[in-house]
Design a protein around this motif. Sequence first.
Motif, short mmCIF file in Angstrom:
data_model
loop_
_atom_site.label_atom_id
_atom_site.label_comp_id
_atom_site.label_asym_id
_atom_site.label_seq_id
_atom_site.Cartn_x
_atom_site.Cartn_y
_atom_site.Cartn_z
N ILE A 1 -67.67 57.67 69.36
CA ILE A 1 -68.22 58.70 68.47
C ILE A 1 -68.61 58.08 67.13
N GLN A 2 -67.70 57.29 66.54
CA GLN A 2 -67.99 56.67 65.25
C GLN A 2 -69.20 55.76 65.34
N HIS A 3 -69.29 54.97 66.40
CA HIS A 3 -70.41 54.05 66.55
C HIS A 3 -71.73 54.80 66.59
N TYR A 4 -71.79 55.88 67.34
CA TYR A 4 -73.03 56.65 67.45
C TYR A 4 -73.37 57.35 66.14
N VAL A 5 -72.36 57.95 65.53
CA VAL A 5 -72.59 58.71 64.29
C VAL A 5 -73.06 57.78 63.16
N LYS A 6 -72.46 56.60 63.06
CA LYS A 6 -72.86 55.65 62.03
C LYS A 6 -74.34 55.28 62.14
N GLU A 7 -74.83 55.18 63.36
CA GLU A 7 -76.22 54.76 63.58
C GLU A 7 -77.22 55.90 63.46
N ASN A 8 -76.76 57.14 63.56
CA ASN A 8 -77.71 58.25 63.66
C ASN A 8 -77.56 59.34 62.60
N PHE A 9 -76.54 59.23 61.75
CA PHE A 9 -76.34 60.23 60.71
C PHE A 9 -76.04 59.54 59.38
N GLU A 10 -76.23 60.27 58.30
CA GLU A 10 -76.03 59.69 56.97
C GLU A 10 -74.57 59.70 56.54
N HIS A 11 -73.85 60.77 56.87
CA HIS A 11 -72.45 60.89 56.45
C HIS A 11 -71.60 61.38 57.61
N TYR A 12 -70.35 60.96 57.60
CA TYR A 12 -69.39 61.54 58.54
C TYR A 12 -68.00 61.43 57.94
N TYR A 13 -67.12 62.30 58.41
CA TYR A 13 -65.73 62.28 57.94
C TYR A 13 -64.84 62.69 59.10
N ILE A 14 -63.70 61.99 59.24
CA ILE A 14 -62.77 62.26 60.34
C ILE A 14 -61.51 62.93 59.81
N ILE A 15 -61.14 64.02 60.42
CA ILE A 15 -59.86 64.66 60.14
C ILE A 15 -59.04 64.62 61.42
N ASP A 16 -57.95 63.86 61.38
CA ASP A 16 -57.05 63.74 62.53
C ASP A 16 -55.93 64.77 62.37
N LEU A 17 -55.92 65.77 63.20
CA LEU A 17 -54.94 66.85 63.08
C LEU A 17 -53.51 66.41 63.35
N GLU A 18 -53.35 65.17 63.81
CA GLU A 18 -52.00 64.67 64.07
C GLU A 18 -51.37 64.01 62.84
N ASP A 19 -52.20 63.52 61.89
CA ASP A 19 -51.63 62.81 60.74
C ASP A 19 -51.41 63.76 59.56
N LYS A 20 -50.95 63.21 58.44
CA LYS A 20 -50.57 64.02 57.29
C LYS A 20 -51.75 64.80 56.72
N ILE A 21 -52.90 64.13 56.59
CA ILE A 21 -54.08 64.80 56.04
C ILE A 21 -54.53 65.93 56.95
N GLY A 22 -54.49 65.67 58.26
CA GLY A 22 -54.89 66.70 59.22
C GLY A 22 -53.99 67.91 59.20
N LYS A 23 -52.68 67.67 59.10
CA LYS A 23 -51.73 68.79 59.02
C LYS A 23 -51.92 69.58 57.73
N LYS A 24 -52.22 68.86 56.65
CA LYS A 24 -52.47 69.52 55.37
C LYS A 24 -53.73 70.38 55.46
N PHE A 25 -54.75 69.85 56.15
CA PHE A 25 -55.99 70.61 56.35
C PHE A 25 -55.72 71.88 57.15
#
Length: 247
Positions: free
Chosen positions: A36-60
Amino acid sequence: MYLERKIDNDLYIWQHNVNDVLVVQGPPCVGKTISIQHYVKENFEHYYIIDLEDKIGKKFSNKFSNDIQNSKDFSPDLSQDGDTHGLHPVFSFIYSNEGALENSKNSVLIIKNLQFSKDPAGLINYLNQFDFRLICTLEDSLAKYSNIVCSPYIYIAIMTGITFQEFLGLYGAEEDYITTVDGIGVQEADDRNDKNGKHNDIWFTDALEVYQNVGCYPEVVETYYEDGDYYNEIYDQILKVCKTIAR
């Protein structure tokens, strides 16, 4: 290096269906996020990942749980100068965690480990109100998420470990091998230079034997391809899978 995967075609289809949310389902450690990251980097200007398993994801999840459960609608008030003042809280959250995302079709928000959401369908509905594109990864069985599977605006892609056909692609031999489920036949590849200019004499039986030993985990295959060793990497992948099952 990047291993070309069948999921790349699914990502292309999803990209050109602008109203669709993409859900990539598959077991852990098969390369979902990497592809997913490889494709998005080549075809979009911005991306951001929120992992619902880590601290930031749980906070979100905690921060927006009320909005998600109440299906709160909104009209995003987005500043044009990069200032977080006046931004919708979702964007303020991303900026405060050193991310960058625009409310446009040139941006992608990736929600990793959707199975950790208390309300996966509600989260998708909530985030799908924005203009940015949305991708979610899921490690649970789709049978548990009928409301997602049956949604008309969700495109589902199934991802497995590296297939033998994908493995052959490393050597530029994918099109030179003809294999069918009903056993019509096998065409062996001629000696050729692979995509990195290395000369390889790889025949069907040899390649199949290597593939059976190396396995289907992308990191193991990459390690084998680069230096011929895969034992240590296999051990590391087994540990990762065991930790995933145990959590």
